[in-house]
Scaffold this motif. Structure first.
Motif, PDB file in Angstrom:
ATOM      1  N   THR A  11      50.669  42.134   2.002  1.00  0.00           N
ATOM      2  CA  THR A  11      51.468  42.175   0.779  1.00  0.00           C
ATOM      3  C   THR A  11      50.764  43.016  -0.277  1.00  0.00           C
ATOM      4  O   THR A  11      51.374  43.834  -0.972  1.00  0.00           O
ATOM      5  N   GLY A  12      49.438  42.821  -0.365  1.00  0.00           N
ATOM      6  CA  GLY A  12      48.655  43.608  -1.317  1.00  0.00           C
ATOM      7  C   GLY A  12      48.764  45.086  -1.030  1.00  0.00           C
ATOM      8  O   GLY A  12      48.974  45.898  -1.948  1.00  0.00           O
ATOM      9  N   VAL A  13      48.665  45.456   0.239  1.00  0.00           N
ATOM     10  CA  VAL A  13      48.748  46.874   0.610  1.00  0.00           C
ATOM     11  C   VAL A  13      50.108  47.440   0.226  1.00  0.00           C
ATOM     12  O   VAL A  13      50.210  48.535  -0.332  1.00  0.00           O
ATOM     13  N   ILE A  14      51.160  46.651   0.496  1.00  0.00           N
ATOM     14  CA  ILE A  14      52.501  47.136   0.163  1.00  0.00           C
ATOM     15  C   ILE A  14      52.620  47.353  -1.345  1.00  0.00           C
ATOM     16  O   ILE A  14      53.107  48.389  -1.803  1.00  0.00           O
ATOM     17  N   TYR A  15      52.089  46.397  -2.119  1.00  0.00           N
ATOM     18  CA  TYR A  15      52.128  46.566  -3.575  1.00  0.00           C
ATOM     19  C   TYR A  15      51.374  47.815  -4.006  1.00  0.00           C
ATOM     20  O   TYR A  15      51.817  48.565  -4.874  1.00  0.00           O
ATOM     21  N   LEU A  16      50.239  48.048  -3.345  1.00  0.00           N
ATOM     22  CA  LEU A  16      49.412  49.210  -3.670  1.00  0.00           C
ATOM     23  C   LEU A  16      50.188  50.496  -3.403  1.00  0.00           C
ATOM     24  O   LEU A  16      50.217  51.415  -4.232  1.00  0.00           O
ATOM     25  N   LEU A  17      50.837  50.544  -2.230  1.00  0.00           N
ATOM     26  CA  LEU A  17      51.603  51.742  -1.867  1.00  0.00           C
ATOM     27  C   LEU A  17      52.730  51.976  -2.866  1.00  0.00           C
ATOM     28  O   LEU A  17      52.959  53.096  -3.318  1.00  0.00           O
ATOM     29  N   VAL A  18      53.416  50.881  -3.195  1.00  0.00           N
ATOM     30  CA  VAL A  18      54.524  51.017  -4.141  1.00  0.00           C
ATOM     31  C   VAL A  18      54.005  51.510  -5.487  1.00  0.00           C
ATOM     32  O   VAL A  18      54.593  52.399  -6.106  1.00  0.00           O
ATOM     33  N   THR A  19      52.870  50.950  -5.912  1.00  0.00           N
ATOM     34  CA  THR A  19      52.302  51.394  -7.185  1.00  0.00           C
ATOM     35  C   THR A  19      51.976  52.887  -7.129  1.00  0.00           C
ATOM     36  O   THR A  19      52.242  53.623  -8.086  1.00  0.00           O
ATOM     37  N   ALA A  20      51.407  53.314  -6.013  1.00  0.00           N
ATOM     38  CA  ALA A  20      51.059  54.729  -5.881  1.00  0.00           C
ATOM     39  C   ALA A  20      52.301  55.593  -5.998  1.00  0.00           C
ATOM     40  O   ALA A  20      52.319  56.596  -6.731  1.00  0.00           O
ATOM     41  N   VAL A  21      53.359  55.190  -5.276  1.00  0.00           N
ATOM     42  CA  VAL A  21      54.585  55.992  -5.313  1.00  0.00           C
ATOM     43  C   VAL A  21      55.162  56.010  -6.723  1.00  0.00           C
ATOM     44  O   VAL A  21      55.532  57.063  -7.248  1.00  0.00           O
ATOM     45  N   VAL A  22      55.199  54.818  -7.346  1.00  0.00           N
ATOM     46  CA  VAL A  22      55.719  54.759  -8.713  1.00  0.00           C
ATOM     47  C   VAL A  22      54.881  55.655  -9.622  1.00  0.00           C
ATOM     48  O   VAL A  22      55.409  56.373 -10.476  1.00  0.00           O
ATOM     49  N   GLY A  23      53.559  55.633  -9.393  1.00  0.00           N
ATOM     50  CA  GLY A  23      52.679  56.502 -10.183  1.00  0.00           C
ATOM     51  C   GLY A  23      53.050  57.960 -10.030  1.00  0.00           C
ATOM     52  O   GLY A  23      53.162  58.699 -11.018  1.00  0.00           O
ATOM     53  N   ILE A  24      53.275  58.366  -8.780  1.00  0.00           N
ATOM     54  CA  ILE A  24      53.649  59.766  -8.532  1.00  0.00           C
ATOM     55  C   ILE A  24      54.964  60.097  -9.247  1.00  0.00           C
ATOM     56  O   ILE A  24      55.097  61.130  -9.908  1.00  0.00           O
ATOM     57  N   LEU A  25      55.925  59.171  -9.111  1.00  0.00           N
ATOM     58  CA  LEU A  25      57.231  59.418  -9.726  1.00  0.00           C
ATOM     59  C   LEU A  25      57.101  59.539 -11.237  1.00  0.00           C
ATOM     60  O   LEU A  25      57.654  60.452 -11.857  1.00  0.00           O
ATOM     61  N   ILE A  26      56.332  58.619 -11.821  1.00  0.00           N
ATOM     62  CA  ILE A  26      56.190  58.646 -13.279  1.00  0.00           C
ATOM     63  C   ILE A  26      55.520  59.939 -13.709  1.00  0.00           C
ATOM     64  O   ILE A  26      55.931  60.585 -14.674  1.00  0.00           O
ATOM     65  N   PHE A  27      54.496  60.355 -12.943  1.00  0.00           N
ATOM     66  CA  PHE A  27      53.817  61.592 -13.285  1.00  0.00           C
ATOM     67  C   PHE A  27      54.796  62.771 -13.249  1.00  0.00           C
ATOM     68  O   PHE A  27      54.885  63.567 -14.175  1.00  0.00           O
TER      69      PHE A  27
END
Lengths: 295, 326, 282
Positions: A11-27
């Protein structure tokens, strides 16, 4: 590691991946909007482009993009719907269906410039359409069809068989079952497909350079006769879209404010797509409620 | 007399019923009509595909039939300079560097993007569907609409300098191309994966959870297994987009027709070569035909990928059925 | 396919001839992306006074322009290079109309420490003889060469003037002025070449053999790297097309628009160049 711990780690890994993607999108969005929004003004959206002076706008390009999108959907949606229905409801499970599916998927991997040149040689030259919105819309249909067909097919297949059986047992014909029961139930999924493909249409440049052309002749927005050459509704006029304009300004633009125009236009493009998404989503929910008993 | 009369009446009645039964009803007509429409549509799509395939094949093959370039030399040569002749008087049309680069960039981008896409897809379907659908989905759909040229320019002004500072060199190369493509294929792979994970029936999950499996065990052992063919298709579509992408890659990959010596040296993909060269060559000449041959290779490569992954998908799904039976 | 295309090409050519006698005339100009802004602007000015003429100007590249005008599919083919220089084009079938002159200059990233290069040094850099800016009097920095796409007009002109038949090293190739401008301005040690109008304050244009890249130096051929912008027609143009081409050549366009877009007027040239590169005084 026991299964509980594995569950937590995963679950932690999935959250991490989602955060990364959201980070990319926001950037990405942030980059486009922050560099672009300061250059957007009413004047920018409502005035015509300049070829070498500063201060040009994107009025015609913006309209052309929208018009091209509408035309492309008018052409490609019925075909994709029919094909999607065939693949999900009628197609037998054999090698031939597999072949058709493969062919459609291969179509989606063609580089846009190839489709553009194909469209140029066939539609612009051979069918004598000239550089026109219509030729561009047909070329874009080639891109649209695979993705659209695929998503329509998937959405139709997602509808439980129970619904089909219910329709058939009520004595409805198969076609009535599809149009009256399966299609409305699949509508939200189909709409997502349309939005995705619309995004592709908005963003496409290479295929349009050779078909819809890369110049925007002055058109009159008060002339509603689609057969008049000066009318904004005439599908036979050449039309530069927003994405093509961004490409042109970036690659060969000689205006002193080329960079500002390109970032402003990108920001406008993003905002338009956002609005389009919201509108389509709203419409989809409304239609879904209207056509089915779902509350 | 009466008996005969009623007999004829009966016969007439029977005839009516017979007629009604034998002739297609209104519903049947509707059905024929609908079926015809959907058949026409699929035929039309088939024709479109065939026409473009025919078009590319005839042009792509001309390099070998009209210009008599050796097919093997074309596929294994490393010198690309179609306008020039080499020391043996043969045109320099070695497409290997582009083939290798296209392959590397596509596979790398898909490899990098898949875990991220799956993470997002699982988040949106299994962990937090409500938040996911409300916030993530619109943004992902938004990403599809960003024109390639904008991706290219962000890559050129952000990614390339970043790589230059981190690893030295010019910053142009396969790594920069992979990063840009990774972002570009992410929405495609994600949204198609979401579709296929969503279509896994709810009772699979309920059964697994009822057996005492944790959420991750359910996802890992049941949901992902059942969705494998769909996810593979999502990856193909993502790779297809990466294969065909030209404008963005062309800006960051350096566009040099050299064999890639690592992830940091400038190189060139099939599409970037095709896009930059096609406007500057004359139709019917060798340099132009050679570019169409690149398009043909592109087509064949994506065909091979397609068939391969379809095959894997079939095997995968069959294994699942077997397992679920057990 | 080719036969069909050729057939339909001749069709549309004859139909455009026919339509020239009627009231509405359609002129399509396709080709060079570099020339497109000039023709597009001139066409829109021209149509203000000649509302019956409909001119559509599109890009697509010089090669596309030349091959399409040869097939008769378009009225005018815009090109950065002489038809003679393009393989597969029968130049004797086409009529050349030179509409502007474009000067090209090597450009370098700021910070290579070079203000002047000799022609031999320039050649050495593009053929791979020099690898470091130190070797040509600059800083100790690796040279990163960005060439233009082979077959493009810019590259043909540059190689014709600088390389004298030598083969350029294999390196990065870019096809548009805008991208080259951006790469040169951001990548340390980079050298490439651009049309004059794309040189800005973020990049540096060194002198070559102590001659500065200015319009005046092009006009008297002190600066050697320049070429014409061509508008080709298949055979002699019809009346309407001829009128438009004359307009392109009039002082109205040559003295204002051409210069505003960063080109050099044909009228100002004191020399002329032929397809094989020989320069003679006018």
């Amino acid at each position: 590691m026991n299964s509980k711990a594995a569950n937590n780690v995963a679950t932690g890994v999935i959250y991490l991946l989602v955060t990364a993607v959201v980070g990319i999108l926001i950037f990405l969005l942030g980059y486009i909007l922050i560099t672009g929004v300061p250059h957007v003004s009413i004047h920018f959206i409502t005035s015509a482009a300049e070829s070498f002076r500063a201060g040009g706008g994107i009025r015609d390009q913006l309209f052309n993009s929208l018009y091209l999108l509408v035309l492309t959907l008018i052409i490609s949606f019925p075909i994709a719907l029919g094909s999607g229905i065939y693949l999900s409801e009628y197609a037998p499970h054999n090698w031939f269906t597999g072949l058709i599916r493969t062919a459609i998927e291969v179509l989606s991997s063609l580089p846009s410039v190839v489709v553009g040149l194909f469209g140029y040689l066939l539609f612009v030259i051979k069918f004598n359409l000239g550089f026109s919105i219509l030729a561009g819309a047909i070329a874009l249909t080639f891109f649209n069809l695979p993705l659209l067909t695929r998503s329509i097919e998937e959405s139709l297949e997602d509808v439980p068989n129970l619904q089909r059986e219910a329709g058939l047992s009520l004595g409805l014909s198969r076609w009535k079952t599809i149009t009256g029961i399966v299609f409305p139930a699949a509508l939200p999924g189909i709409l997502t497909g349309i939005i995705l493909s619309a995004g592709r249409v908005f963003g496409e440049a290479a295929a349009l350079i050779y078909t819809a052309g890369q110049s925007a002749p002055t058109v009159s927005y008060t002339n509603w006769n689609p057969f008049s050459a000066a009318s904004f509704l005439n599908p036979m006029r050449p039309a530069e879209t927003l994405a093509v304009h961004i490409w042109k300004v970036n690659t060969e633009g000689v205006t002193p404010d080329a960079l500002q125009i390109s970032s402003g236009a990108s920001a406008v493009l993003i905002v338009v797509i956002l609005l389009f998404n919201l509108a389509a989503r709203f419409l989809g929910n409304w239609a879904f409620k209207k056509m089915t008993a779902a509350k | 007399m009466e008996g005969i009369k009623s007999e004829t009446e009966d016969k007439l009645k029977m005839d009516g019923i017979k007629k009604e039964l034998r002739n297609p009803s209104k519903a049947t007509h509707q059905d024929y009509f609908g079926k015809a429409i959907s058949y026409i549509c699929i035929t039309l799509v088939g024709c479109l595909v065939l026409s473009i395939l025919y078009f590319i094949t005839t042009r792509g093959v001309a390099t070998f039939t009209e210009n008599h370039v050796n097919l093997w030399a074309f596929l294994s040569g490393t010198n690309w300079n179609p306008g020039m002749l080499d020391s043996h008087g043969q045109p320099e049309v070695g497409a290997l560097p582009m083939i290798v680069t296209s392959f590397c960039v596509t596979v790398l981008a898909a490899l990098v993007a898949t875990p991220f896409a799956l993470g997002v897809a699982l988040f949106m379907t299994e962990i937090s569907p409500q938040k996911g659908t409300r916030f993530l989905q619109p943004v992902i759909e938004l990403l599809v609409g960003i024109p390639s040229v904008v991706y290219g320019f962000i890559g050129l002004s952000v990614i390339v300098p970043l790589i230059r500072h981190a690893f030295g060199g010019t910053g142009f190369g396969i790594l920069a191309g992979t990063i840009v493509l990774f972002v570009m294929v992410l929405p495609t792979i994600t949204s198609l994966s979401i579709d296929s994970i969503r279509s896994v029936p709810m009772y699979y999950r309920s059964a697994s959870l009822a057996l005492g499996a944790t959420r991750w065990q359910t996802i890992h052992k049941v949901v992902l297994r059942a969705a494998t063919p769909g996810i593979l298709t999502a990856i193909i579509f993502g790779m297809a987009r990466a294969f065909g992408e030209a404008l963005a890659v062309q800006m960051v990959i350096g566009n040099a027709t050299l064999m890639p010596h690592g992830l940091l040296t400038p190189s060139s993909t099939l599409t970037s070569q095709l896009t930059t060269g096609i406007g500057n060559t004359t139709m019917g000449t060798l340099p132009n035909n050679a570019l169409w041959s690149l398009a043909l290779i592109l087509l064949l490569m994506s065909l091979v990928f397609n068939v391969l992954v379809r095959f894997i998908g079939k095997r995968g799904s069959m294994k699942n059925e077997f397992k679920s039976c057990k | 396919m080719g036969v069909l295309l050729a057939g339909c090409g001749s069709n549309s050519a004859s139909s455009s001839k026919k339509s020239s006698s009627s009231s509405n005339v359609k002129i399509t100009a396709v080709g060079s992306t570099a020339l497109q802004p000039l023709v597009e602007q001139a066409a829109s000015d021209y149509q203000k006074d000649n509302s019956k003429v409909n001119i559509s100007v599109q890009g697509g590249g010089s090669g596309t322009g030349l091959s399409q005008v040869q097939e008769g599919a378009v009225t005018i083919g815009n090109s950065d290079i002489f038809a003679e220089q393009q393989s597969g084009i029968k130049a004797n079938k086409l009529v050349d109309h030179k509409v502007a002159v474009v000067g090209m200059t090597p450009v370098v990233n700021k910070g290579v420490g070079v203000k002047n290069l000799t022609m031999a040094q320039l050649k050495g850099i593009f053929t791979g003889k020099y690898k470091n800016w130190k070797q040509v009097g600059g800083k100790d920095l690796k040279i990163n060469v960005v060439n233009r796409v082979s077959g493009s007009g810019t590259r043909a002109t540059f190689e014709g003037a600088v390389l004298e038949g030598a083969k350029a090293i294999k390196t990065q190739e870019q096809d548009s002025n805008g991208t080259v401008q951006k790469i040169v301005s951001t990548t340390p040690g980079t050298i490439s070449y651009l049309a004059f109008s794309y040189v800005n304050s973020k990049i540096e244009a060194p002198s070559v053999n102590n001659v500065k890249p200015t319009d005046q130096n092009v006009e008297n051929n002190k600066w050697k790297i320049w070429s014409y912008e061509h508008m080709y027609t298949k055979g002699q143009p019809n009346a309407a097309t001829k009128k438009f081409l004359n307009y392109m050549n009039s002082s109205k366009v040559q003295d204002s628009l051409v210069q505003k877009l960063g080109y050099i007027s044909i009228h100002d040239m004191k020399v002329q160049k032929n397809a094989s590169g020989a320069v003679t005084t006018k």
